[in-house]
Scaffold this active site. Sequence first.
Site, PDB file in Angstrom:
ATOM      1  N   LYS A 157     -23.948 -11.687  -3.729  1.00 53.76           N
ATOM      2  CA  LYS A 157     -23.815 -11.638  -5.423  1.00 53.76           C
ATOM      3  C   LYS A 157     -24.444 -10.395  -5.833  1.00 53.76           C
ATOM      4  O   LYS A 157     -24.371  -9.891  -6.941  1.00 53.76           O
ATOM      5  CB  LYS A 157     -24.259 -13.022  -6.112  1.00 53.76           C
ATOM      6  CG  LYS A 157     -23.887 -14.205  -5.525  1.00 53.76           C
ATOM      7  CD  LYS A 157     -24.647 -15.295  -6.063  1.00 53.76           C
ATOM      8  CE  LYS A 157     -24.246 -16.583  -5.288  1.00 53.76           C
ATOM      9  NZ  LYS A 157     -25.189 -17.890  -5.146  1.00 53.76           N
ATOM     10  N   GLU A 173     -23.336  -2.149  -2.509  1.00 50.15           N
ATOM     11  CA  GLU A 173     -24.285  -2.957  -2.034  1.00 50.15           C
ATOM     12  C   GLU A 173     -25.316  -2.773  -2.957  1.00 50.15           C
ATOM     13  O   GLU A 173     -25.742  -1.702  -3.504  1.00 50.15           O
ATOM     14  CB  GLU A 173     -24.836  -2.530  -0.470  1.00 50.15           C
ATOM     15  CG  GLU A 173     -25.890  -3.329   0.022  1.00 50.15           C
ATOM     16  CD  GLU A 173     -25.617  -4.958  -0.084  1.00 50.15           C
ATOM     17  OE1 GLU A 173     -25.203  -5.813  -1.153  1.00 50.15           O
ATOM     18  OE2 GLU A 173     -25.733  -5.719   0.970  1.00 50.15           O
ATOM     19  N   ASP A 174     -26.319  -3.879  -3.084  1.00 51.42           N
ATOM     20  CA  ASP A 174     -27.329  -3.845  -4.054  1.00 51.42           C
ATOM     21  C   ASP A 174     -28.462  -2.870  -3.316  1.00 51.42           C
ATOM     22  O   ASP A 174     -29.146  -2.262  -3.821  1.00 51.42           O
ATOM     23  CB  ASP A 174     -27.887  -5.213  -4.359  1.00 51.42           C
ATOM     24  CG  ASP A 174     -28.082  -6.198  -3.322  1.00 51.42           C
ATOM     25  OD1 ASP A 174     -27.717  -5.853  -2.164  1.00 51.42           O
ATOM     26  OD2 ASP A 174     -28.320  -7.179  -3.726  1.00 51.42           O
ATOM     27  N   ASP A 219     -31.832  -2.980   3.419  1.00 52.38           N
ATOM     28  CA  ASP A 219     -33.425  -3.340   4.100  1.00 52.38           C
ATOM     29  C   ASP A 219     -33.113  -3.082   5.275  1.00 52.38           C
ATOM     30  O   ASP A 219     -33.627  -1.837   6.050  1.00 52.38           O
ATOM     31  CB  ASP A 219     -33.509  -4.757   3.552  1.00 52.38           C
ATOM     32  CG  ASP A 219     -34.904  -5.374   3.691  1.00 52.38           C
ATOM     33  OD1 ASP A 219     -35.896  -4.433   3.547  1.00 52.38           O
ATOM     34  OD2 ASP A 219     -35.009  -6.439   3.997  1.00 52.38           O
ATOM     35  N   LYS A 248     -34.534   0.841   1.183  1.00 53.01           N
ATOM     36  CA  LYS A 248     -35.720   0.868   1.699  1.00 53.01           C
ATOM     37  C   LYS A 248     -35.962   1.359   2.999  1.00 53.01           C
ATOM     38  O   LYS A 248     -35.711   0.603   4.305  1.00 53.01           O
ATOM     39  CB  LYS A 248     -36.430  -0.599   1.939  1.00 53.01           C
ATOM     40  CG  LYS A 248     -36.467  -1.263   0.715  1.00 53.01           C
ATOM     41  CD  LYS A 248     -37.257  -2.727   0.901  1.00 53.01           C
ATOM     42  CE  LYS A 248     -37.039  -3.974  -0.110  1.00 53.01           C
ATOM     43  NZ  LYS A 248     -37.355  -5.345   0.218  1.00 53.01           N
ATOM     44  N   PHE A 298     -40.817  -6.485  -2.206  1.00 57.24           N
ATOM     45  CA  PHE A 298     -39.810  -7.283  -2.547  1.00 57.24           C
ATOM     46  C   PHE A 298     -39.257  -6.971  -4.227  1.00 57.24           C
ATOM     47  O   PHE A 298     -40.104  -7.172  -4.889  1.00 57.24           O
ATOM     48  CB  PHE A 298     -39.980  -8.817  -2.163  1.00 57.24           C
ATOM     49  CG  PHE A 298     -38.685  -9.422  -2.335  1.00 57.24           C
ATOM     50  CD1 PHE A 298     -37.999  -9.496  -0.761  1.00 57.24           C
ATOM     51  CD2 PHE A 298     -38.282  -9.959  -3.311  1.00 57.24           C
ATOM     52  CE1 PHE A 298     -36.791 -10.295  -0.916  1.00 57.24           C
ATOM     53  CE2 PHE A 298     -37.241 -11.014  -3.400  1.00 57.24           C
ATOM     54  CZ  PHE A 298     -36.397 -10.976  -2.107  1.00 57.24           C
ATOM     55  N   VAL A 299     -38.150  -6.582  -4.180  1.00 54.34           N
ATOM     56  CA  VAL A 299     -37.449  -6.323  -5.454  1.00 54.34           C
ATOM     57  C   VAL A 299     -36.507  -7.394  -6.259  1.00 54.34           C
ATOM     58  O   VAL A 299     -35.777  -7.960  -5.471  1.00 54.34           O
ATOM     59  CB  VAL A 299     -37.285  -4.814  -5.818  1.00 54.34           C
ATOM     60  CG1 VAL A 299     -38.073  -3.936  -5.678  1.00 54.34           C
ATOM     61  CG2 VAL A 299     -35.915  -4.675  -4.920  1.00 54.34           C
ATOM     62  N   ASP A 306     -32.048 -11.132  -6.370  1.00 54.07           N
ATOM     63  CA  ASP A 306     -32.884 -12.332  -6.522  1.00 54.07           C
ATOM     64  C   ASP A 306     -34.059 -12.770  -5.971  1.00 54.07           C
ATOM     65  O   ASP A 306     -34.213 -12.052  -4.632  1.00 54.07           O
ATOM     66  CB  ASP A 306     -31.813 -13.535  -6.578  1.00 54.07           C
ATOM     67  CG  ASP A 306     -31.490 -13.707  -5.035  1.00 54.07           C
ATOM     68  OD1 ASP A 306     -30.989 -12.864  -4.261  1.00 54.07           O
ATOM     69  OD2 ASP A 306     -31.774 -14.956  -4.446  1.00 54.07           O
ATOM     70  N   ARG A 322     -31.788 -12.321 -11.193  1.00 53.92           N
ATOM     71  CA  ARG A 322     -30.686 -11.377 -11.091  1.00 53.92           C
ATOM     72  C   ARG A 322     -30.285 -10.820 -12.558  1.00 53.92           C
ATOM     73  O   ARG A 322     -29.824  -9.809 -12.396  1.00 53.92           O
ATOM     74  CB  ARG A 322     -29.288 -12.213 -10.746  1.00 53.92           C
ATOM     75  CG  ARG A 322     -29.345 -12.513  -9.393  1.00 53.92           C
ATOM     76  CD  ARG A 322     -28.149 -13.182  -8.634  1.00 53.92           C
ATOM     77  NE  ARG A 322     -28.153 -14.195  -7.669  1.00 53.92           N
ATOM     78  CZ  ARG A 322     -28.253 -13.537  -6.180  1.00 53.92           C
ATOM     79  NH1 ARG A 322     -28.068 -12.055  -6.155  1.00 53.92           N
ATOM     80  NH2 ARG A 322     -28.209 -14.410  -5.428  1.00 53.92           N
TER      81      ARG A 322
HETATM   82  P1  IMP Z   1     -30.544  -6.249   5.392  1.00 53.18           P
HETATM   83  O1  IMP Z   1     -29.381  -6.689   6.241  1.00 53.18           O
HETATM   84  O2  IMP Z   1     -31.975  -6.539   5.789  1.00 53.18           O
HETATM   85  O3  IMP Z   1     -30.420  -4.498   5.125  1.00 53.18           O
HETATM   86  O4  IMP Z   1     -30.866  -7.048   4.055  1.00 53.18           O
HETATM   87  C1  IMP Z   1     -29.674  -6.787   2.988  1.00 53.18           C
HETATM   88  C2  IMP Z   1     -29.599  -7.865   1.977  1.00 53.18           C
HETATM   89  O5  IMP Z   1     -30.869  -8.598   2.233  1.00 53.18           O
HETATM   90  C3  IMP Z   1     -29.601  -7.250   0.568  1.00 53.18           C
HETATM   91  O6  IMP Z   1     -28.213  -7.218   0.215  1.00 53.18           O
HETATM   92  C4  IMP Z   1     -30.178  -8.303  -0.183  1.00 53.18           C
HETATM   93  O7  IMP Z   1     -29.421  -9.477  -0.529  1.00 53.18           O
HETATM   94  C5  IMP Z   1     -31.412  -8.841   0.553  1.00 53.18           C
HETATM   95  N1  IMP Z   1     -32.779  -8.094   0.378  1.00 53.18           N
HETATM   96  C6  IMP Z   1     -33.506  -7.345   1.016  1.00 53.18           C
HETATM   97  N2  IMP Z   1     -34.568  -6.693   0.435  1.00 53.18           N
HETATM   98  C7  IMP Z   1     -34.349  -7.479  -0.801  1.00 53.18           C
HETATM   99  C8  IMP Z   1     -35.370  -7.202  -1.829  1.00 53.18           C
HETATM  100  O8  IMP Z   1     -36.372  -6.651  -2.001  1.00 53.18           O
HETATM  101  N3  IMP Z   1     -34.885  -8.204  -2.973  1.00 53.18           N
HETATM  102  C9  IMP Z   1     -33.870  -9.040  -2.965  1.00 53.18           C
HETATM  103  N4  IMP Z   1     -33.052  -9.182  -2.019  1.00 53.18           N
HETATM  104  C10 IMP Z   1     -33.385  -8.276  -1.061  1.00 53.18           C
HETATM  105 MG    MG Z   2     -26.825  -7.987  -0.782  1.00 52.79          MG
END
Ligand code: IMP
Ligand code: MG
Length: 174
Positions: free
Chosen positions: A41, A97-98, A101, A129, A150-151, A157, A163
């Site tokens: 979302k 994508e938002d 990470d 990040k 953590f944002v 969220d 959100r």
């Molecule tokens: P990744 O697979 O570790 O790159 O995770 C990506 C997903 O983790 C993002 O699409 C977010 O939904 C969630 N996420 C990662 N870091 C944060 C954060 O700092 N705040 C909120 N959601 C996060």
């Molecule tokens: Mg996401």
Amino acid sequence: MAESVRTLISEEDVDKRIEELGAEISRDYAGQTVHLVCVLKGAVFFMCELAKRITVPVTMDFMSASSYGSSTKSSGVVKIVKDLDEPLKDKNVLIVEDIIDSGRTLSYLMKMLGDREPASIKLCTLLDKPERRVTDVKVDYTGFEIPDEFVVGYGLDYDQRYRNLPFIGVVEFN
Ligand code: IMP
Ligand code: MG
């Protein structure tokens, strides 16, 4: 435990950057249609604002993948909760994508969607990040690189809350 949110990137700065990204994408896709794929979302706020700034024809679809539970740690498991409605064949796909990470979610999605024979596939993220990366992901458009914090806000969220904040903030536990 009490928590509060400190502003990291103001609403004005986010909006300005999205305007720049929209202009860049419009130039890069000149004469083509771009098919935006929103990863729900979190990316929904960003995608709506971005789509409004793109001047070439836009189509859009939505999918949902989950790699997190209700904590701030990645489980490393990517699950497709909702797949796309439309095929991607011969489309110029831009995944929106938002935040990236660890990169696990996006490296999985890029591979999975790339197998559907799009004409092209690129990735646009509001936040990145880079320090946290464990899997290589090629990002074509980045809004902001941020430190390992953590944002929340602008779609992101913490336990499904925050959100709707119109800026990017850091959750602080007091
Ligand atoms: P990744 O697979 O570790 O790159 O995770 C990506 C997903 O983790 C993002 O699409 C977010 O939904 C969630 N996420 C990662 N870091 C944060 C954060 O700092 N705040 C909120 N959601 C996060
Ligand atoms: Mg996401």
